[in-house]
Design a protein around this motif. Structure first.
Motif, PDB file in Angstrom:
ATOM      1  N   ALA A  88       0.906  -1.211   0.066  1.00 31.39           N
ATOM      2  CA  ALA A  88       0.053  -0.010  -0.065  1.00 31.39           C
ATOM      3  C   ALA A  88       0.858   1.362  -0.011  1.00 31.39           C
ATOM      4  CB  ALA A  88      -0.882  -0.011   1.132  1.00 31.39           C
ATOM      5  N   ARG A  89       2.027   1.341   0.811  1.00 29.32           N
ATOM      6  CA  ARG A  89       2.679   2.257   0.843  1.00 29.32           C
ATOM      7  C   ARG A  89       3.557   2.588  -0.529  1.00 29.32           C
ATOM      8  NH1 ARG A  89       4.001   5.716   4.981  1.00 29.32           N
ATOM      9  NH2 ARG A  89       2.656   5.318   6.920  1.00 29.32           N
ATOM     10  N   ALA A  90       3.860   1.450  -1.217  1.00 31.62           N
ATOM     11  CA  ALA A  90       4.440   1.752  -2.336  1.00 31.62           C
ATOM     12  C   ALA A  90       3.407   2.188  -3.570  1.00 31.62           C
ATOM     13  CB  ALA A  90       4.981   0.187  -2.939  1.00 31.62           C
ATOM     14  N   ALA A  91       2.348   1.837  -3.649  1.00 35.16           N
ATOM     15  CA  ALA A  91       1.383   2.311  -4.473  1.00 35.16           C
ATOM     16  C   ALA A  91       1.147   3.572  -4.332  1.00 35.16           C
ATOM     17  CB  ALA A  91       0.017   1.495  -4.083  1.00 35.16           C
ATOM     18  N   ARG A  92       1.200   4.061  -2.846  1.00 37.28           N
ATOM     19  CA  ARG A  92       0.737   5.460  -2.716  1.00 37.28           C
ATOM     20  C   ARG A  92       1.955   6.401  -2.744  1.00 37.28           C
ATOM     21  NH1 ARG A  92      -1.202   8.045   3.364  1.00 37.28           N
ATOM     22  NH2 ARG A  92       1.065   7.388   3.864  1.00 37.28           N
ATOM     23  N   ALA A  93       3.147   5.737  -2.744  1.00 39.93           N
ATOM     24  CA  ALA A  93       4.556   6.509  -2.931  1.00 39.93           C
ATOM     25  C   ALA A  93       4.350   6.854  -4.517  1.00 39.93           C
ATOM     26  CB  ALA A  93       5.645   5.742  -2.644  1.00 39.93           C
ATOM     27  N   ARG A  94       4.071   5.941  -5.489  1.00 41.22           N
ATOM     28  CA  ARG A  94       4.112   6.172  -6.937  1.00 41.22           C
ATOM     29  C   ARG A  94       3.160   7.328  -7.081  1.00 41.22           C
ATOM     30  NH1 ARG A  94       4.349   0.493  -6.745  1.00 41.22           N
ATOM     31  NH2 ARG A  94       6.425  -0.209  -7.378  1.00 41.22           N
ATOM     32  N   ALA A  95       1.872   7.278  -6.538  1.00 46.60           N
ATOM     33  CA  ALA A  95       0.721   8.034  -6.707  1.00 46.60           C
ATOM     34  C   ALA A  95       1.310   9.436  -6.431  1.00 46.60           C
ATOM     35  CB  ALA A  95      -0.421   7.631  -6.108  1.00 46.60           C
ATOM     36  N   GLY A 127       5.752  13.476   0.553  1.00 47.50           N
ATOM     37  CA  GLY A 127       4.693  12.329   0.866  1.00 47.50           C
ATOM     38  C   GLY A 127       5.374  10.935   0.102  1.00 47.50           C
ATOM     39  N   ALA A 128       5.759  11.183  -0.975  1.00 44.55           N
ATOM     40  CA  ALA A 128       6.374   9.806  -1.575  1.00 44.55           C
ATOM     41  C   ALA A 128       7.718   9.500  -1.108  1.00 44.55           C
ATOM     42  CB  ALA A 128       6.571  10.445  -3.122  1.00 44.55           C
ATOM     43  N   LEU A 129       8.396  10.393  -0.617  1.00 42.31           N
ATOM     44  CA  LEU A 129       9.790  10.126   0.248  1.00 42.31           C
ATOM     45  C   LEU A 129       9.380   9.241   1.527  1.00 42.31           C
ATOM     46  CD1 LEU A 129      12.759  10.398   0.158  1.00 42.31           C
ATOM     47  CD2 LEU A 129      12.467  12.352   1.445  1.00 42.31           C
ATOM     48  N   GLU A 130       8.406   9.610   2.105  1.00 42.42           N
ATOM     49  CA  GLU A 130       8.016   9.219   3.241  1.00 42.42           C
ATOM     50  C   GLU A 130       7.428   7.921   3.033  1.00 42.42           C
ATOM     51  OE1 GLU A 130       4.162   9.604   6.438  1.00 42.42           O
ATOM     52  OE2 GLU A 130       4.960  11.236   5.682  1.00 42.42           O
ATOM     53  N   ASP A 131       6.470   7.640   2.205  1.00 43.16           N
ATOM     54  CA  ASP A 131       6.027   6.387   1.778  1.00 43.16           C
ATOM     55  C   ASP A 131       7.181   5.305   0.959  1.00 43.16           C
ATOM     56  OD1 ASP A 131       3.511   6.510   2.580  1.00 43.16           O
ATOM     57  OD2 ASP A 131       2.626   7.335   0.896  1.00 43.16           O
ATOM     58  N   ALA A 132       7.942   5.975   0.639  1.00 44.57           N
ATOM     59  CA  ALA A 132       9.282   4.807  -0.131  1.00 44.57           C
ATOM     60  C   ALA A 132       9.981   4.643   1.179  1.00 44.57           C
ATOM     61  CB  ALA A 132      10.019   5.813  -0.945  1.00 44.57           C
ATOM     62  N   ASP A 133      10.207   5.308   1.969  1.00 41.22           N
ATOM     63  CA  ASP A 133      10.872   4.896   3.405  1.00 41.22           C
ATOM     64  C   ASP A 133      10.307   3.797   4.014  1.00 41.22           C
ATOM     65  OD1 ASP A 133      13.154   6.585   2.989  1.00 41.22           O
ATOM     66  OD2 ASP A 133      12.245   8.137   4.357  1.00 41.22           O
ATOM     67  N   VAL A 134       9.150   3.878   4.109  1.00 42.05           N
ATOM     68  CA  VAL A 134       8.466   2.779   4.909  1.00 42.05           C
ATOM     69  C   VAL A 134       8.259   1.400   3.890  1.00 42.05           C
ATOM     70  CG1 VAL A 134       6.128   2.078   5.800  1.00 42.05           C
ATOM     71  CG2 VAL A 134       6.866   4.258   6.080  1.00 42.05           C
ATOM     72  N   ALA A 135       8.177   1.688   2.643  1.00 40.94           N
ATOM     73  CA  ALA A 135       8.257   0.512   1.782  1.00 40.94           C
ATOM     74  C   ALA A 135       9.654  -0.212   1.697  1.00 40.94           C
ATOM     75  CB  ALA A 135       7.650   0.675   0.479  1.00 40.94           C
ATOM     76  N   LEU A 136      10.568   0.704   1.700  1.00 41.70           N
ATOM     77  CA  LEU A 136      11.871   0.254   1.709  1.00 41.70           C
ATOM     78  C   LEU A 136      12.235  -0.661   3.044  1.00 41.70           C
ATOM     79  CD1 LEU A 136      13.824   2.894  -0.374  1.00 41.70           C
ATOM     80  CD2 LEU A 136      13.613   0.624  -1.141  1.00 41.70           C
ATOM     81  N   ALA A 137      11.768  -0.259   4.112  1.00 39.18           N
ATOM     82  CA  ALA A 137      11.919  -0.726   5.503  1.00 39.18           C
ATOM     83  C   ALA A 137      11.603  -2.301   5.496  1.00 39.18           C
ATOM     84  CB  ALA A 137      11.554   0.153   6.606  1.00 39.18           C
ATOM     85  N   SER A 144      13.758  -2.880  -2.817  1.00 39.48           N
ATOM     86  CA  SER A 144      12.854  -3.061  -4.199  1.00 39.48           C
ATOM     87  C   SER A 144      13.593  -1.964  -5.026  1.00 39.48           C
ATOM     88  CB  SER A 144      11.457  -2.539  -3.923  1.00 39.48           C
ATOM     89  OG  SER A 144      10.746  -2.043  -4.798  1.00 39.48           O
ATOM     90  N   ALA A 145      14.023  -2.222  -6.394  1.00 37.55           N
ATOM     91  CA  ALA A 145      14.311  -1.367  -7.310  1.00 37.55           C
ATOM     92  C   ALA A 145      13.278  -0.192  -7.701  1.00 37.55           C
ATOM     93  CB  ALA A 145      14.381  -2.015  -8.702  1.00 37.55           C
ATOM     94  N   ALA A 146      11.883  -0.555  -7.516  1.00 38.87           N
ATOM     95  CA  ALA A 146      10.976   0.406  -7.923  1.00 38.87           C
ATOM     96  C   ALA A 146      11.096   1.640  -6.870  1.00 38.87           C
ATOM     97  CB  ALA A 146       9.555  -0.031  -8.435  1.00 38.87           C
ATOM     98  N   MET A 147      11.074   1.131  -5.597  1.00 39.21           N
ATOM     99  CA  MET A 147      11.070   1.813  -4.602  1.00 39.21           C
ATOM    100  C   MET A 147      12.312   2.685  -4.560  1.00 39.21           C
ATOM    101  SD  MET A 147       8.008   2.766  -3.160  1.00 39.21           S
ATOM    102  CE  MET A 147       7.671   2.443  -4.720  1.00 39.21           C
ATOM    103  N   HIS A 148      13.278   2.196  -4.451  1.00 39.46           N
ATOM    104  CA  HIS A 148      14.682   3.004  -4.833  1.00 39.46           C
ATOM    105  C   HIS A 148      14.502   4.083  -5.809  1.00 39.46           C
ATOM    106  CE1 HIS A 148      17.201   1.357  -1.848  1.00 39.46           C
ATOM    107  NE2 HIS A 148      17.013  -0.050  -2.298  1.00 39.46           N
ATOM    108  N   ALA A 149      13.987   3.823  -6.670  1.00 37.89           N
ATOM    109  CA  ALA A 149      13.900   4.911  -7.921  1.00 37.89           C
ATOM    110  C   ALA A 149      12.745   5.851  -7.406  1.00 37.89           C
ATOM    111  CB  ALA A 149      13.479   4.235  -9.118  1.00 37.89           C
TER     112      ALA A 149
END
Length: 151
Positions: A29-36, A45-55, A59-64
């Motif tokens: 859910a965090r990854a989807a919201r980060a992209r959105a 907000g994307a940075l915050e969500d990407a951090d949670v997803a990466l934790a 994930s290549a997509a979340m690093h990007a």
């Protein structure tokens, strides 16, 4: 869901917000919201969500996504480059963007969030998801939310 995202980003974002509210640590859910959020221009907000997803795991997509969010926030240093490098190491499809940033000395700008994902634009990073794929991420988040409510 993909149609919803392309027609009504506000409603789709509201559904993502509900999915994250149901389980704030859910990486999908965090990854989807980060992209959105990145597409809508909410880099913080994307940075915050990407951090949670990466934790939850690399994930290549979340690093990007994190790299693009940092770039959009004007943070063009080693941290930003390290995320693009990690994305390229995990998935070769991200190598071109990483090489582009290395060659530019960090002078590249972030993608224009007002443009729709998937449109051809030489200045737009090729890794951004087309709207249909982003819609699938929204659908996954919705499915999680519905399953969670049944429990």
């Amino acid at each position: 869901a993909s149609r919803r995202w392309s027609l009504d980003k506000v409603a789709a974002m509201r559904l993502l917000e509900e999915a994250v509210a149901a389980d704030a640590k859910n990486a999908a859910a965090r990854a989807a919201r980060a992209r959105a959020r990145l597409e809508l221009g909410d880099a913080a907000g994307a940075l915050e969500d990407a951090d949670v997803a990466l934790a939850a795991g690399p994930s290549a997509a979340m690093h990007a996504v994190k790299g693009e969010a940092l770039l959009a926030l004007g943070r063009k240093g080693e941290e930003m480059l390290s995320h693009f490098k990690a994305a390229a190491e995990l998935d070769g499809n991200y190598s071109a963007r990483y090489q582009e940033l290395l060659a530019s000395d960090g002078s590249l700008s972030a993608p224009d969030p007002s443009r729709r994902m998937g449109e051809k634009d030489e200045a737009r990073p090729s890794w951004l998801l087309p709207a249909a794929v982003a819609g699938l991420a929204v659908l996954a988040a919705l499915a999680f939310l519905l399953l969670r409510r049944r429990e």
